[in-house]
Design a protein around this motif. Structure first.
Motif, PDB file in Angstrom:
ATOM      1  N   GLU A 205       0.830  -1.211   0.000  1.00 14.24           N
ATOM      2  CA  GLU A 205       0.000   0.000   0.000  1.00 14.24           C
ATOM      3  C   GLU A 205       0.860   1.254   0.000  1.00 14.24           C
ATOM      4  O   GLU A 205       0.556   2.235  -0.691  1.00 14.24           O
ATOM      5  CB  GLU A 205      -0.927  -0.007   1.217  1.00 14.24           C
ATOM      6  CG  GLU A 205      -1.995  -1.086   1.176  1.00 14.24           C
ATOM      7  CD  GLU A 205      -2.840  -1.117   2.433  1.00 14.24           C
ATOM      8  OE1 GLU A 205      -2.586  -0.278   3.345  1.00 14.24           O
ATOM      9  OE2 GLU A 205      -3.747  -1.973   2.538  1.00 14.24           O
ATOM     10  N   LEU A 208       2.431   1.746  -3.511  1.00 12.73           N
ATOM     11  CA  LEU A 208       1.435   2.215  -4.473  1.00 12.73           C
ATOM     12  C   LEU A 208       1.092   3.682  -4.233  1.00 12.73           C
ATOM     13  O   LEU A 208       0.905   4.455  -5.184  1.00 12.73           O
ATOM     14  CB  LEU A 208       0.191   1.335  -4.400  1.00 12.73           C
ATOM     15  CG  LEU A 208       0.390  -0.116  -4.881  1.00 12.73           C
ATOM     16  CD1 LEU A 208      -0.891  -0.920  -4.696  1.00 12.73           C
ATOM     17  CD2 LEU A 208       0.846  -0.160  -6.341  1.00 12.73           C
ATOM     18  N   LYS A 209       1.062   4.069  -2.971  1.00 13.22           N
ATOM     19  CA  LYS A 209       0.800   5.479  -2.656  1.00 13.22           C
ATOM     20  C   LYS A 209       1.947   6.355  -3.152  1.00 13.22           C
ATOM     21  O   LYS A 209       1.726   7.432  -3.721  1.00 13.22           O
ATOM     22  CB  LYS A 209       0.618   5.645  -1.152  1.00 13.22           C
ATOM     23  CG  LYS A 209       0.232   7.051  -0.721  1.00 13.22           C
ATOM     24  CD  LYS A 209      -0.013   7.127   0.785  1.00 13.22           C
ATOM     25  CE  LYS A 209      -0.383   8.539   1.212  1.00 13.22           C
ATOM     26  NZ  LYS A 209      -0.609   8.618   2.691  1.00 13.22           N
ATOM     27  N   GLY A 213      -0.103   4.815  -7.516  1.00 13.00           N
ATOM     28  CA  GLY A 213      -0.873   3.641  -7.887  1.00 13.00           C
ATOM     29  C   GLY A 213      -0.263   2.747  -8.951  1.00 13.00           C
ATOM     30  O   GLY A 213      -0.815   1.688  -9.254  1.00 13.00           O
TER      31      GLY A 213
END
Length: 333
Positions: A205, A208-209, A213
């Protein structure tokens, strides 16, 4: 000479301090080295606990990494002479007449590189295997280019801490997983752009941040297990995932990796040694020679966690197996 000898597979206590015969130059391309230090790597503890690659040649002297002073050279040796200081990754897999947990070693010339002048022998001995592994993974397997985003697992570890620096030398943006704030501080000092405390946050996460993304261009897995399969989700479409461990397919599949058209690479820097690939061994020595230049230019650092006297190799193995160290461990000879 004195050496630490592996008498059988088992716990660290199978490493015994003994008198053994001195190795002799038997081929014209060989070099006799007065060893001053030996590096310790996870492969050493795995071989000790499971058995060597050459079980019919026991007892064995472990230690792939070494640093020392050239004592004598064979008739065809061209680039080294007595008195030269060298470092290298060669031997130590159980083959008779090799290994660096000893006072002397005989090594073929094409394994050797000139020791970085700015490093102690212990620091130099801690460097070869991890430098070659990180270089081959990032530069040769993943073909890292400037401007790419890279995720390096276990950035404070032996391979990880040099991988961060090699990635930065190529102009990459580096994210790395670490287990503690202290390790986060260390990896920042080594150039990491974003340490990720994986015990407190989901690294996928977070990546991706950080990448809006899309995921990273390259991920370098030095942990294995479930981490390998989880990392697939942090790599962008058409990206690269390199691992130094054999994937355990009971833990996951590569379906997502296939859908993303990832290039999966396996990195084992021992292959040239195990397969007798001379040109590949020469390439690895060239890697060490370039890294020595960068080290002496203060562009690359080796983080030495602790040293032990050679005769305390068993204690060093216990420390490595207990985990939580940063950087590397070396034996002083």
């Amino acid at each position: 000479m004195k050496a630490v000898v592996m008498t059988t597979a088992g716990e660290p206590e199978v490493l015994q301090w003994q008198d053994v015969s001195e190795p002799q130059i038997e081929q014209p391309n060989q070099v006799l080295i007065q060893l001053k230090a030996a590096g310790i790597n996870p492969i050493d503890t795995k071989i000790r606990s499971r058995g060597t690659f050459y079980p019919d040649q026991m007892p064995a002297i472990l230690g792939c990494d070494g640093a020392g002073i050239v004592k004598a050279v064979g008739s065809e040796v061209k680039n080294f002479k007595p008195g030269d200081e060298v470092y290298f990754c060669g031997g130590g897999l159980g083959k008779q007449g090799t290994g660096n947990y000893a006072e002397l070693a005989v090594v073929a010339e094409h394994f050797l590189a000139t020791k970085p002048k700015s490093l102690s022998f212990a620091e130099a001995a801690a460097a070869p295997l991890v430098l070659i592994t990180a270089w081959e993974a990032l530069y040769d397997r993943a073909r890292l280019e400037a401007g790419q985003k890279v995720l390096i697992h276990a950035g404070a570890g032996g391979v990880g801490h040099v991988a961060i620096q090699l990635a930065k030398l190529k102009g990459a943006e580096v994210y790395t997983t670490v287990s503690s704030p202290d390790k986060a501080r260390l990896v920042r000092q080594l150039g990491a752009d974003e340490p990720i405390l994986y015990q407190q946050t989901n690294f996928v996460e977070t990546v991706l941040k950080l990448t809006n993304g899309t995921g990273v261009d390259i991920a370098f897995d030095t942990v294995g297990g479930q981490t390998f399969f989880d990392t697939v989700n942090a790599v962008k479409v058409y990206g690269d995932l390199v691992t130094i461990l054999e994937p355990n397919y009971s833990l996951g599949t590569l379906k997502v990796a296939r859908n993303r058209n990832l290039r999966i690479s396996l990195e084992l820097m021992l292959t040239p040694m195990l397969s007798g690939l001379i040109e590949a061994q020469q390439h690895q020595a060239e890697i060490l020679q370039q890294c020595a230049t960068w080290i002496d230019q203060e562009k690359l650092k080796i983080h030495l966690h602790q040293t032990f006297p050679l005769q305390e190799a068993a204690k060093a193995h216990k420390m490595l197996e207990n985990g939580s160290i940063t950087g590397k461990i070396a034996l002083i000879i």
